[in-house]
Design an enzyme around this catalytic site. Structure first.
Site, short mmCIF file in Angstrom:
data_model
loop_
_atom_site.label_atom_id
_atom_site.label_comp_id
_atom_site.label_asym_id
_atom_site.label_seq_id
_atom_site.Cartn_x
_atom_site.Cartn_y
_atom_site.Cartn_z
CG HIS A 358 -3.81 1.19 -14.38
ND1 HIS A 358 -4.34 0.98 -13.30
CD2 HIS A 358 -3.16 -0.09 -14.86
CE1 HIS A 358 -3.99 -0.29 -12.81
NE2 HIS A 358 -3.54 -0.93 -13.75
CE LYS A 546 -8.60 10.37 -2.95
NZ LYS A 546 -9.10 9.36 -3.66
NE ARG A 547 1.73 11.03 -5.49
CZ ARG A 547 2.73 10.65 -6.30
NH1 ARG A 547 3.23 9.74 -6.55
NH2 ARG A 547 3.23 11.85 -6.89
CE LYS A 552 -5.37 10.39 -7.45
NZ LYS A 552 -5.91 9.38 -6.94
CB THR A 654 -7.62 0.76 -4.63
OG1 THR A 654 -6.29 1.62 -4.57
CG2 THR A 654 -7.58 0.11 -6.05
CE LYS A 658 -5.84 0.65 -0.62
NZ LYS A 658 -4.81 1.74 -0.90
C1 LIG Z 1 -4.63 2.68 -1.89
C2 LIG Z 1 -3.54 3.81 -1.92
C3 LIG Z 1 -3.53 4.42 -2.99
C4 LIG Z 1 -4.52 4.88 -3.95
O1 LIG Z 1 -5.45 5.64 -3.48
P1 LIG Z 1 -6.53 6.07 -4.15
O2 LIG Z 1 -7.54 6.95 -3.23
O3 LIG Z 1 -7.37 5.10 -4.85
O4 LIG Z 1 -5.71 7.23 -5.15
C5 LIG Z 1 -2.30 5.41 -2.93
N1 LIG Z 1 -1.29 5.29 -1.89
C6 LIG Z 1 -1.56 4.52 -1.08
C7 LIG Z 1 -0.41 4.47 0.01
C8 LIG Z 1 -2.46 3.48 -0.93
O5 LIG Z 1 -2.46 2.52 0.01
#
Ligand SMILES: *Cc1c(COP(=O)(O)O)cnc(C)c1O
Length: 809
Positions: A358, A546-547, A552, A654, A658
């Site tokens: 990952h 995101k985190r 990032k 991911t 979304k």
């Molecule tokens: C999808 C998701 C992530 C991952 O987000 P990235 O933009 O891919 O880092 C992190 N936290 C939550 C709550 C999510 O739904």
């Protein structure tokens, strides 16, 4: 399944159930009790199918996969389960008659504290897809009592509150005391010869921890499959405690008690201390050993097949390296408990296990100090040592004199256990999570392994479940899609591609625009309620959730906003398209730069939002406590999806998928799955900017980048950097960020990509000005999102790695 036939039947069963559960009149029920009542009703409905599913798997001796993951970021289950069994409408109508709104009941469920980010959410999407595709596959993890933390923002800063998500109980879980197993820690292990000249292992003086499973049903979508997510909790029995007293003294018993209670207490033990790291290793072995023991026991009891055929019936997947101890643990079971020869045991282990990598961030590569590992897991260490010895002997035979080769593939080296190396060696399949990431694994991170085992490597681009992220999160858009192309896409997301036929149709695009506006209004209402602030729904909603992490580059985003602010201040007559910038995400509690980034976002937001000269055009907001439920509100409302990591750093992402599924346009770098998203939709339907991964790699290897040069040559950057430390942002100072960007030469190329990022924003505004063109792009993004369904991903895992087939229940 015997479903509720209509709302009358729902009301009748609800009334009975509520009486039994709560011993009070309906009108006295709290909303939380209403939620729990429905949850128990759903469990009653699926219980037969749950039993039946396991029976059918055993009857047919179907090959099953067990997906081991240290996290499952599930989100709420009430609505997704209702949708899965097709009873959402009946439930809504029934509740309405009884005086409640489903929409008020749903938020009563707390998000389970079983994960923290992308890796955990992927695992949740995967078990959802397994059940939807009627595949025999189950999740395995830990039942943490406390999640990561609840995030509040106080004076612009992150405050971490305990996430005691289990306080009101968890109606979806079933404790299965009869299926408990014991896990061993510590003691001494050594080999001794038996009478017939073999070697056997003696493990003595160890501590035994009881692992008790809590099962959560994983309900398929409009089918009768109910798989299992098995969560382990650590306990001790009176016998265990007594054993500790007899092996040691009351101090040993006291320490034991404390340790056991800690194992499944926190999702993320503090890793800054030795004790915290040790606890994390205990968690990993606890999950792996309990999970494997129960799989083997079930296999022998129900399948009644030889352990020599284990790999023909069982596949074990490890989500990153946290469960990598399945390799030596399965070896232990086969050697010590089944009496197998090493070569046979190794063969079966490798054929059973598959590994997903990952991350390629070096600091995230899991390593354990040998002394800690050895003292905590003495028997497992002996096995790892033997694996390592045999392996290095083989490598030195293949590459005589090449000690670099040996070092780069060793499991034990420099006093550490390398979990990624153990995972690659002990499995038959290694995959990355997006094309670019899988390529980087082969070319650099795991290159030496790739030269030895080229066929072991593959790519499985991540996906997300459109059931949660489109059908559940965005019913307005889902209904519009039904109207345009029918509803087959709900079962087969690849059918979304049919939207291309209407993607230039003005009537459709007008409706799409209306849906987006409706979703922005829903978000605006939420923000009004929670933050008492207004956001303009006709502004561009530009979202980064995101985190928080330097790679990032939330910093790039906020510096871009700050620059826009300075530009507006310097040119009072300038008119730009109104923008609402939204951020969300947690910073790890020990990660100073990430926390300072949150502070910077909030201070800049305050300054801008209070400035009457600009706040008609610009608004910035940091939303607290980003989690799955908040995500379900944000993704549908987005116009622009910020995916701006330094190229080569984000394995897949991911969140990007979304957003796309909900019609947002990606503003991103050529990183992770962005590469595939923009290939699918075409360059004209996303906005790509910045350094490519090869260029980043080149700078790392050969130098040639100086952030101080950027400071000298670009007046915008000079102004921004100075403002971080001269108090001009509301009198605040951001020394850590300044240092990272300038004194530590901007490891993530924020300043290098700054100009390109500003231009990308200009391009976004230019495109948004043509609404028809914009929503055409939006439709094209939705149309191509079928490829990014986790159903597609799971089908690839099932056929290429696990070799499992659907089973009708
Ligand atoms: C999808 C998701 C992530 C991952 O987000 P990235 O933009 O891919 O880092 C992190 N936290 C939550 C709550 C999510 O739904």
């Amino acid at each position: 399944m015997k479903k509720w036939q209509d709302k009358e039947e729902f009301k009748k069963i609800f009334t009975e159930k509520a009486h039994v559960l709560w011993e009070k009149e309906l009108r006295d029920l709290t909303l939380n009790e209403v939620y729990q009542t429905i949850a128990y009703m759903i469990r009653d409905l699926v219980s037969e199918d749950w039993i039946r599913t396991n029976e059918v798997y055993a009857e047919q001796k179907a090959k099953q996969v067990y997906y081991f993951s240290i996290e499952f970021l599930l989100g709420r289950l009430l609505q997704s389960n209702l949708i899965g069994i097709g009873l959402e409408d009946i439930c809504r109508q029934g509740l309405e008659d009884l005086g409640w709104k489903l929409e008020d009941v749903v938020p009563q469920e707390r998000d389970p504290g079983l994960g923290n980010g992308g890796l955990g959410r992927l695992a949740a999407c995967f078990i959802d897809s397994l059940a939807a595709l009627q595949l025999p596959g189950h999740g395995c993890s830990i039942r943490y009592q406390y999640g990561l933390f609840n995030q509040r923002i106080v004076d612009g800063q992150q405050v971490e509150l305990p996430d005691n998500w289990l306080v009101n109980g968890y109606p979806w879980e079933v404790k299965r005391v009869d299926k408990a197993v014991n896990v061993r820690f510590g003691g001494n292990a050594y080999m001794r010869p038996t009478e017939d000249g073999e070697l056997e292992c003696v493990h003595e003086n160890y501590s035994s921890v009881r692992a008790v499973p809590y099962d959560v049903p994983v309900i398929g979508y409009h089918n009768d499959t109910v798989n299992t997510l098995r969560l382990w909790r650590a306990e001790y029995s009176r016998e265990d405690l007594y054993r500790e007293l007899t092996l040691g003294d009351r101090h040993r018993a006291f320490r034991y008690k404390n340790n056991v209670q800690l194992i499944s207490r926190f999702l993320y033990p503090e890793d800054s201390t030795e004790d915290g790291r040790r606890l994390r290793l205990m968690q990993e072995y606890f999950m792996v050993s309990a999970g494997l023991q129960s799989i083997v026991r079930h296999y022998k009891r129900k399948y009644k097949e030889s352990m020599y055929k284990f790999d023909q019936y069982i596949a074990i997947h490890i989500n990153d390296t946290h469960p990598a101890l399945v390799v030596p643990e399965l070896m232990r079971i086969l050697l010590d408990e089944e009496g197998m020869a090493w070569e046979d045991a190794w063969d079966i282990t490798c054929r059973t296990v598959a590994y997903t990598n990952h991350t390629i961030l070096p600091e995230a590569m899991e390593k354990w100090s040998i002394p800690m590992f050895q003292s905590l897991l003495p028997r497992i260490y002996l096995i790892v040592e033997e694996i390592n010895n045999r392996w290095l002997k083989e490598v030195r035979r293949l590459y005589p004199g090449d000690e670099n080769k040996a070092r780069s593939v060793a499991i034990l080296w420099d006093g550490q256990v390398h979990m990624a190396h153990l995972s690659v060696l002990g499995s038959h399949s290694v995959n990355g999570v997006a094309e670019i990431h899988s390529q980087i694994l082969k070319d650099s991170t795991l290159h030496q392994f790739y030269t030895i085992f080229p066929n072991r490597f593959s790519n499985k681009t991540n996906g997300v479940t459109h059931r949660r992220w489109l059908i559940e999160a965005n019913p307005q858009l889902s209904d519009l899609i039904d109207e345009a192309i029918g509803d087959e896409w709900r079962l087969e997301p690849s059918k979304l591609i049919r939207l291309k036929t209407v993607s230039s149709d003005s009537a459709f695009l007008d409706k799409l625009a209306k849906v987006k506006k409706a979703r922005k209004e829903i978000l605006a209402d939420y923000i009004k309620k929670e933050y008492d602030t207004n956001i303009a729904v006709d502004s561009i909603f530009d979202i980064q959730i995101k985190r928080i992490h330097l790679y990032k580059r939330q910093l790039l985003n906020i510096l871009g906003i700050l620059h826009l602010y300075y530009t507006l201040k310097a040119n009072p007559d300038l008119r730009v398209r109104p923008h609402t910038f939204l951020f969300g995400g947690k910073a790890a509690s020990g990660y100073g730069e990430a926390k300072q980034t949150i502070k910077l976002i909030n201070v800049v937001a305050n300054m801008i939002n209070r400035d009457k000269q600009v706040n008609k055009q610009l608004k910035v907001l940091f939303l607290e406590n980003y989690n799955v439920s908040l995500g379900q509100l944000l993704f549908p409302a987005a116009d622009v999806s910020e995916q701006i990591s330094t190229a080569g750093k984000e394995a897949s992402g991911t969140g990007n998928m979304k957003f796309m599924m909900n019609g947002a346009i990606t503003l991103g770098t050529m990183d992770g799955a962005n590469v595939e998203i923009c290939r699918e939709v075409g360059m004209e339907h996303c906005v790509i900017f910045g350094l490519r991964a090869e260029e980043v790699m080149n700078y790392y290897m050969h130098g040639g980048y100086s952030s101080w040069n950027m400071y000298s040559s670009d007046p915008r950057i000079r102004q921004l950097m100075n403002s971080l430390v001269d108090g001009s942002i509301n009198g605040e100072h951001f020394g850590m960020l300044y240092e990272s960007l300038l004194d530590r030469n901007d490891e993530f190329f924020v300043l290098k990509d700054f100009a390109a990022y500003c231009e990308a924003h200009t391009e976004i505004s230019r495109r948004y000005a043509n609404q028809k063109q914009w929503f055409h792009s939006s439709a094209i993004n939705i149309a191509h999102s079928g490829y990014f369904s986790s159903d597609r991903t799971i089908q690839q895992y099932a056929s290429d790695i696990w070799r499992i087939k659907p089973v009708k229940v």
